[in-house]
Scaffold this motif. Structure first.
Motif, PDB file in Angstrom:
ATOM      1  N   LEU A  96       0.879  -1.124  -0.396  1.00  0.00           N
ATOM      2  CA  LEU A  96      -0.068  -0.165   0.260  1.00  0.00           C
ATOM      3  C   LEU A  96       0.739   0.990   0.033  1.00  0.00           C
ATOM      4  O   LEU A  96       0.108   2.288  -0.843  1.00  0.00           O
ATOM      5  CB  LEU A  96      -0.706  -0.400   1.125  1.00  0.00           C
ATOM      6  CG  LEU A  96      -2.208  -1.220   1.329  1.00  0.00           C
ATOM      7  CD1 LEU A  96      -2.511  -1.087   2.163  1.00  0.00           C
ATOM      8  CD2 LEU A  96      -3.137  -0.433   0.300  1.00  0.00           C
ATOM      9  N   ALA A 100       1.225   3.937  -2.571  1.00  0.00           N
ATOM     10  CA  ALA A 100       1.132   5.700  -2.114  1.00  0.00           C
ATOM     11  C   ALA A 100       2.546   6.713  -2.559  1.00  0.00           C
ATOM     12  O   ALA A 100       2.275   7.755  -3.592  1.00  0.00           O
ATOM     13  CB  ALA A 100       0.940   5.844  -0.625  1.00  0.00           C
ATOM     14  N   CYS A 147       0.106   8.043   3.040  1.00  0.00           N
ATOM     15  CA  CYS A 147      -1.114   8.067   1.747  1.00  0.00           C
ATOM     16  C   CYS A 147      -2.158   9.028   1.667  1.00  0.00           C
ATOM     17  O   CYS A 147      -2.851   9.142   0.919  1.00  0.00           O
ATOM     18  CB  CYS A 147      -1.799   6.422   2.826  1.00  0.00           C
ATOM     19  SG  CYS A 147      -0.993   4.970   2.821  1.00  0.00           S
ATOM     20  N   ASN A 152      -5.871   9.626  -3.262  1.00  0.00           N
ATOM     21  CA  ASN A 152      -7.024   7.533  -3.183  1.00  0.00           C
ATOM     22  C   ASN A 152      -7.338   7.832  -2.051  1.00  0.00           C
ATOM     23  O   ASN A 152      -6.806   7.517  -0.258  1.00  0.00           O
ATOM     24  CB  ASN A 152      -5.162   6.701  -3.728  1.00  0.00           C
ATOM     25  CG  ASN A 152      -6.594   5.899  -4.232  1.00  0.00           C
ATOM     26  OD1 ASN A 152      -6.972   5.340  -3.880  1.00  0.00           O
ATOM     27  ND2 ASN A 152      -5.589   5.372  -4.899  1.00  0.00           N
ATOM     28  N   LEU A 155      -7.274   3.982  -1.413  1.00  0.00           N
ATOM     29  CA  LEU A 155      -5.888   3.985  -0.821  1.00  0.00           C
ATOM     30  C   LEU A 155      -6.134   3.936   1.150  1.00  0.00           C
ATOM     31  O   LEU A 155      -5.644   3.171   1.553  1.00  0.00           O
ATOM     32  CB  LEU A 155      -4.400   3.951  -1.583  1.00  0.00           C
ATOM     33  CG  LEU A 155      -3.203   3.717  -1.614  1.00  0.00           C
ATOM     34  CD1 LEU A 155      -2.067   4.128  -2.577  1.00  0.00           C
ATOM     35  CD2 LEU A 155      -2.945   4.325  -0.222  1.00  0.00           C
ATOM     36  N   TRP A 159      -5.080   1.717   4.775  1.00  0.00           N
ATOM     37  CA  TRP A 159      -4.353   1.490   4.949  1.00  0.00           C
ATOM     38  C   TRP A 159      -4.663   1.428   6.466  1.00  0.00           C
ATOM     39  O   TRP A 159      -4.648   1.107   7.553  1.00  0.00           O
ATOM     40  CB  TRP A 159      -3.278   2.577   4.606  1.00  0.00           C
ATOM     41  CG  TRP A 159      -1.964   3.086   5.877  1.00  0.00           C
ATOM     42  CD1 TRP A 159      -1.364   2.152   5.613  1.00  0.00           C
ATOM     43  CD2 TRP A 159      -2.661   3.696   7.543  1.00  0.00           C
ATOM     44  NE1 TRP A 159      -0.140   2.405   6.214  1.00  0.00           N
ATOM     45  CE2 TRP A 159      -0.476   3.712   7.623  1.00  0.00           C
ATOM     46  CE3 TRP A 159      -3.636   4.554   7.567  1.00  0.00           C
ATOM     47  CZ2 TRP A 159      -0.574   3.607   9.080  1.00  0.00           C
ATOM     48  CZ3 TRP A 159      -2.540   4.830   8.871  1.00  0.00           C
ATOM     49  CH2 TRP A 159      -1.470   4.503   9.459  1.00  0.00           C
TER      50      TRP A 159
END
Length: 219
Positions: A96, A100, A147, A152, A155, A159
């Motif tokens: 993840l 990012a 992130c 996003n 995303l 997280w």
């Protein structure tokens, strides 16, 4: 007047739930409520001075975050992670956060992004002189910011769904080992890599960061 009263009561209830959540999130990673501890509603509601209904709302949230789990007859207890679960968590984090960082590298102008990340590093530096709770929160905020800066939302939500598990990994390792993963220098290397705009370099930096962090926690 009745509508206003209802609104105020709703705000008060929400505030109490948030305060209960904050208190329990502190108590679990710091060991005040160690893994395996059975959570008794009557005792906790008295300790926190909240209703059992408000406590249940907070506990449901903690279940979703992975901090507590239901056992036999639905009895809730503080969750215990094993070494494999921690490695899996950090492998997903690496994927993840690499995504990012690559998205941030693709930005034509990264000045504001770098400034925000360096501000998060400054906060980690300040927290290093404070208590454990502040260090944990500053470390999490750095990665959350990484992130969030992508814009996003999927995303970021993905997280955040791991956040409870990340907190639990601290208890698995013990505070001394967990603090080793909060080094400002190690996090600064990620920011330096993003600043170059080199997506390959930043992916390598984050993978190394997460692999190293998992190794420290399960050593």
């Amino acid at each position: 007047m009745a509508a206003e009263s209802m609104s105020l009561l709703g705000l008060e209830k929400t505030s109490l739930r948030q305060q209960a959540l904050a208190a329990l999130r502190r108590a679990i990673p710091t060991g005040e409520l160690p893994p395996g501890t059975h959570l008794v509603e009557t005792e906790l509601s008295e300790t926190l001075r909240i209703s059992r209904g408000t406590l249940r709302e907070a506990m449901r949230q903690l279940q979703q975050e992975g901090l507590i789990s239901a056992g036999a007859r639905g009895r809730l207890s503080v969750r215990h992670l094993d070494a494999k679960e921690i490695r899996d968590i950090f492998a997903v984090r690496a994927a993840l956060e690499s995504l990012a960082a690559r998205q941030l590298c693709a930005l034509q102008d990264r000045a504001e992004v770098i400034a925000a990340l360096r501000a998060a590093l400054d906060e980690m530096e300040r927290a290093a002189q404070a208590g454990l709770e502040e260090r944990i929160e500053a470390d999490l905020e750095f990665h959350r910011t990484l992130c969030r800066l992508t814009g996003n939302e999927t995303l970021l939500h993905s997280w955040q769904s791991l956040e409870g598990n990340i907190r639990m990994s601290i208890m698995f390792a013990g505070l001394e080992r967990a603090v080793k993963n909060m080094s400002v220098q190690r996090h600064s290397e990620i920011v330096d890599a993003i600043e170059t705009g080199d997506a390959s370099r930043v992916s390598d930096a984050i993978t190394a960061h997460m692999d190293g962090a998992a190794a420290v926690l399960v050593a």
